[in-house]
Design a protein around this motif. Structure first.
Motif, short mmCIF file in Angstrom:
data_model
loop_
_atom_site.label_atom_id
_atom_site.label_comp_id
_atom_site.label_asym_id
_atom_site.label_seq_id
_atom_site.Cartn_x
_atom_site.Cartn_y
_atom_site.Cartn_z
N LYS A 1 60.99 69.50 46.31
CA LYS A 1 60.84 69.38 44.85
C LYS A 1 60.62 70.78 44.28
CE LYS A 1 58.28 65.07 44.78
NZ LYS A 1 56.95 64.53 44.48
N VAL B 1 51.61 63.29 45.49
CA VAL B 1 51.21 61.88 45.56
C VAL B 1 50.72 61.48 46.95
CG1 VAL B 1 52.61 61.06 43.61
CG2 VAL B 1 53.66 61.21 45.86
N TYR C 1 51.16 53.47 50.41
CA TYR C 1 51.55 54.85 50.75
C TYR C 1 51.48 55.79 49.55
CZ TYR C 1 54.39 58.52 53.00
OH TYR C 1 54.83 59.71 53.53
C1 GN1 Z 1 55.82 62.70 48.40
O1 GN1 Z 1 53.27 64.07 47.46
P1 GN1 Z 1 54.51 64.85 47.40
O2 GN1 Z 1 54.97 65.09 45.99
O3 GN1 Z 1 54.41 66.14 48.18
C2 GN1 Z 1 56.62 62.46 49.67
C3 GN1 Z 1 58.06 62.91 49.47
C4 GN1 Z 1 58.66 62.13 48.33
C5 GN1 Z 1 57.79 62.30 47.08
C6 GN1 Z 1 58.29 61.44 45.96
C7 GN1 Z 1 54.92 63.30 52.90
O4 GN1 Z 1 55.73 64.06 48.13
O5 GN1 Z 1 58.82 62.65 50.63
O6 GN1 Z 1 59.93 62.59 48.07
O7 GN1 Z 1 56.44 62.00 47.33
N1 GN1 Z 1 56.00 63.17 50.77
C8 GN1 Z 1 55.63 62.52 51.87
O8 GN1 Z 1 57.69 61.83 44.79
O9 GN1 Z 1 55.89 61.33 52.05
#
Ligand code: GN1
Ligand code: MG
Length: 345
Positions: A199, A26, A306
């Motif tokens: 994740k 995201v 964000y």
């Molecule tokens: C963001 O985009 P993604 O899935 O790598 C976020 C994480 C949050 C997550 C929530 C850099 O991760 O910290 O846990 O979304 N990454 C950033 O889905 O803010």
């Protein structure tokens, strides 16, 4: 979005055959790029979130070469025409890495066995970086896992209500402010180099052996606390519902999944942990889930600048879901502590 005209030539990738969206992140935008030279992963880096691409790619280069030195498979990034690991194309920042064939990711519907392997993979990743000086890395996102400063920001968004959205989020915001002690409950912990975004979708598994083969998404690898690497996997995958489930009755902590991941992650790191790290693991799960609820809600109150959203209420739904998960975790705090103690001995 369309592929920038100069992407393939900038990274010497040959002639483009196709370019399509990949993954579930995201923050960055990720694409599978097929050319007559092979398949690659192209990413448009969200520099508004991740800051300087040069610092970011410095961290990634330091970490991947450290892992390679220990024969741990890692991502391989391509150099641009100027010899950097990124390129500025039409005002956007891009990078390219090899596409790892015959791999798959497990999202939330993960088996106990696969989740235990995910725990071992992240545990081994953190263990392999323990002899690397945290000072060798830039802090790409200051205060990334800092629940107290996240809460402070939420409080100010609550007071300003600059988008007039507080009336829709009042109950969730009030409850998060009421739970303030969670932002201060962890003892002082040693700084390690940690992944910070654990994740399960950030592990590639071999399609045939189903063993983990590579930890990906290295954007947030920087100095941090090990308990948050434990916690973020639990928050994401040991929830019986998805991260943005609207039916809050479905949201609950799955203790069997918790135990499976704990066996993998804590079992791998057990011999390396200081006492205060051991005792921070279960409570860290509450703190990180609390922080994620704050982050989603704060983003909602600020007009969602964000997190990428699919509809205007998306971040409010995500926040409500994290808060419901947190409430269930609070009920199971003693169970989580007991499982961790049993594994850590
Ligand atoms: C963001 O985009 P993604 O899935 O790598 C976020 C994480 C949050 C997550 C929530 C850099 O991760 O910290 O846990 O979304 N990454 C950033 O889905 O803010
Ligand atoms: Mg990420």
């Amino acid at each position: 979005m369309a592929c920038p005209d100069s992407l393939a030539s900038e990274f010497s990738l040959g002639r483009i055959i196709s370019f399509k969206s990949l993954g579930t992140g995201v923050i960055n935008s990720t694409y599978l790029l097929c050319t007559d030279k092979g398949e690659f992963v192209a990413q448009r880096i969200n520099t508004a979130v991740l800051g300087s691409a040069r610092n970011l790619m410095h961290n990634i280069a330091v970490v991947t070469s450290h892992l390679e030195g220990k024969s741990i498979e890692s991502l391989h990034f391509h150099k641009s025409a100027t010899g950097e690991l990124f390129a500025d194309l039409d005002g956007e920042c891009w990078r390219v890495s090899d596409f790892l064939h015959d791999t798959e990711v497990f999202d939330r519907d993960i088996s106990l066995a696969a989740f235990a392997k995910a725990g071992r993979a992240f545990g081994n990743f953190d263990k392999a970086l323990m002899d690397l000086d945290p000072g060798a890395l830039f802090i790409t996102i200051p205060g990334f896992h800092d629940p107290a400063s996240r809460l402070k920001h939420l409080r100010s968004s609550f007071e300003k209500d600059s988008h007039g959205l507080l009336s829709k989020a009042y109950c969730q915001a009030s409850r998060l402010l009421e739970l303030e002690s969670l932002a201060h409950c962890l003892p002082p912990l040693p700084l390690r180099i940690t992944h910070n975004d654990t994740k399960t979708t950030n592990i590639l598994f071999c399609r045939y052996s189903h063993e983990s083969c590579c930890v990906i998404d290295l954007d947030t690898v920087m100095p941090g606390f090990l308990c948050f690497d434990f916690a973020d996997s639990i928050r994401y995958s040991a929830n019986k519902a998805s991260e943005d489930e609207k039916d809050l009755g479905k949201v609950a902590l799955d203790l069997d999944l918790f135990e499976a991941f704990a066996a993998g992650f804590l079992g791998t790191l057990r011999g390396e942990l200081r006492e205060e790290e051991k005792s921070s693991m279960a409570d860290g799960v509450l703190v990180l889930t609390y922080e994620q609820a704050i982050r989603f809600l704060d983003d909602y109150l600020c007009g969602s600048p964000y997190y990428r959203i699919e509809h205007p209420e998306h971040n409010l739904e995500r926040a409500s879901c994290q808060l419901a998960l947190l409430e269930d975790m609070l009920v199971h705090q003693a169970d989580m502590r007991a499982i961790c103690s049993r594994i850590l001995g």
